[in-house]
Design a protein around this motif. Sequence first.
Motif, PDB file in Angstrom:
ATOM      1  N   LYS A  11       0.836  -1.196   0.000  1.00  0.00           N
ATOM      2  CA  LYS A  11       0.000   0.000   0.000  1.00  0.00           C
ATOM      3  C   LYS A  11       0.874   1.251   0.000  1.00  0.00           C
ATOM      4  CE  LYS A  11      -0.603   0.059   5.061  1.00  0.00           C
ATOM      5  NZ  LYS A  11      -1.594   0.027   6.162  1.00  0.00           N
ATOM      6  N   GLU A  12       0.382   2.275  -0.620  1.00  0.00           N
ATOM      7  CA  GLU A  12       1.051   3.559  -0.794  1.00  0.00           C
ATOM      8  C   GLU A  12       2.262   3.464  -1.715  1.00  0.00           C
ATOM      9  OE1 GLU A  12       1.501   4.908   3.413  1.00  0.00           O
ATOM     10  OE2 GLU A  12      -0.028   6.386   2.841  1.00  0.00           O
ATOM     11  N   GLY A  13       2.373   2.364  -2.475  1.00  0.00           N
ATOM     12  CA  GLY A  13       3.369   2.302  -3.534  1.00  0.00           C
ATOM     13  C   GLY A  13       4.714   1.709  -3.180  1.00  0.00           C
ATOM     14  N   TYR A  14       4.904   1.242  -1.963  1.00  0.00           N
ATOM     15  CA  TYR A  14       6.214   0.714  -1.555  1.00  0.00           C
ATOM     16  C   TYR A  14       6.496  -0.628  -2.224  1.00  0.00           C
ATOM     17  CZ  TYR A  14       6.547   4.438   1.819  1.00  0.00           C
ATOM     18  OH  TYR A  14       6.635   5.691   2.387  1.00  0.00           O
ATOM     19  N   THR A 145       9.172  14.144  -2.335  1.00  0.00           N
ATOM     20  CA  THR A 145       9.326  13.661  -0.970  1.00  0.00           C
ATOM     21  C   THR A 145       8.244  12.628  -0.682  1.00  0.00           C
ATOM     22  OG1 THR A 145       9.514  14.340   1.365  1.00  0.00           O
ATOM     23  CG2 THR A 145       7.879  15.484   0.034  1.00  0.00           C
ATOM     24  N   ALA A 146       8.245  12.082   0.523  1.00  0.00           N
ATOM     25  CA  ALA A 146       7.173  11.189   0.961  1.00  0.00           C
ATOM     26  C   ALA A 146       6.011  12.039   1.476  1.00  0.00           C
ATOM     27  CB  ALA A 146       7.667  10.253   2.053  1.00  0.00           C
ATOM     28  N   GLU A 147       4.794  11.651   1.132  1.00  0.00           N
ATOM     29  CA  GLU A 147       3.630  12.431   1.534  1.00  0.00           C
ATOM     30  C   GLU A 147       3.500  12.533   3.044  1.00  0.00           C
ATOM     31  OE1 GLU A 147      -0.398  13.253   2.821  1.00  0.00           O
ATOM     32  OE2 GLU A 147       0.524  11.269   2.909  1.00  0.00           O
ATOM     33  N   SER A 186      -0.790   6.909  -2.899  1.00  0.00           N
ATOM     34  CA  SER A 186       0.665   6.813  -2.944  1.00  0.00           C
ATOM     35  C   SER A 186       1.268   7.727  -1.891  1.00  0.00           C
ATOM     36  CB  SER A 186       1.184   7.213  -4.329  1.00  0.00           C
ATOM     37  OG  SER A 186       2.593   7.233  -4.356  1.00  0.00           O
ATOM     38  N   ASP A 187       2.284   7.252  -1.196  1.00  0.00           N
ATOM     39  CA  ASP A 187       2.952   8.052  -0.164  1.00  0.00           C
ATOM     40  C   ASP A 187       4.006   8.944  -0.812  1.00  0.00           C
ATOM     41  OD1 ASP A 187       3.756   9.098   2.240  1.00  0.00           O
ATOM     42  OD2 ASP A 187       4.872   7.324   2.880  1.00  0.00           O
TER      43      ASP A 187
END
Length: 226
Positions: A11-14, A145-147, A186-187
Motif C-alpha cells: 500500500k502507498e506504492g512501496y 518527498t514522501a507524503e 501513494s505516499d
Amino acid sequence: QVLLIPKRALKEGYQIGYDNDIRKGMSGGPILNRYGQLIGINGIHAHPLWGNPYVYEDGSSPTAARRDLMSRYSWGIPIQTATSLASKGDSTKAQVPISKLPPIANEVNNIAEKITVRIDVPNSPECSGSGVIIAKKQNTYTVLTAEHVIREEVKCDRRVLSLVTHDGRKYPIQVNDNSVKTVPGSDLAVLEFTSNQTYDVATLADYQLSKNEEIIFISGWTGSKN
C-alpha cells in the motif's frame, strides 16, 4: 543492497526492500544507484514500532513468513510511481553524461549532498523529513518527498514548512497552496520553491525492478542534522 522486490506493490506504492538503515528524518530522501541516478524515495524503516505497512495495494496480506521477512528491510517507492507527479522534460536531464560518473561511493555521496533537501517543521525538529530536487523550470524547483513528511499530525503543525538546501538557505513552503501536489493511494508528494540560486537536479533512472544484486545508496537528514 536491494534484497526484495515483490511482484505486487505494498500500500502507498512501496515496492523496493533494501538493507540500508533509514533513520527518523530520512523519509522522503532519495535512493540512488551506483551511478548517482535517482531510483526511488525512502519511506519505511525496518521493524516499525506501530501499524502494519505490509499490506498489498489490493488489500490482501502476505503470509506470516513473508511479512516477517518484509519487516527486516527498509522500504522505498520506485521512481516509476513518482513520474506522474512531475514532467520529465529538459529540466531533469543529467548534469553531465552519465557515462562520466564513476561508480564509487564518494562520487555518489557528492551527488546526493547537492540534490537532497531538508524539510523542517518550525519549532519541531523531530517532525522533519527529507526530499530530493527532481526538476527546474526557470527559477522554480520541484522537490519530491514522501507524503507523510508533510501530512498534518496533532504534534506537528505542518501548515508552514521550511525547506533547507545543501547551502543552508531556507525557503518557506505553504502546504495548503498550489505548490504542493499529492497522488491518492501513494505516499508521495511534490513541493515547489523559487530561488535565484543554482541547484543541481537529480537524474531520474530508467529503473527496472529487479534485484540483480543492485548496490544502492540512500540520502537524507536525520533529525535536525545532516
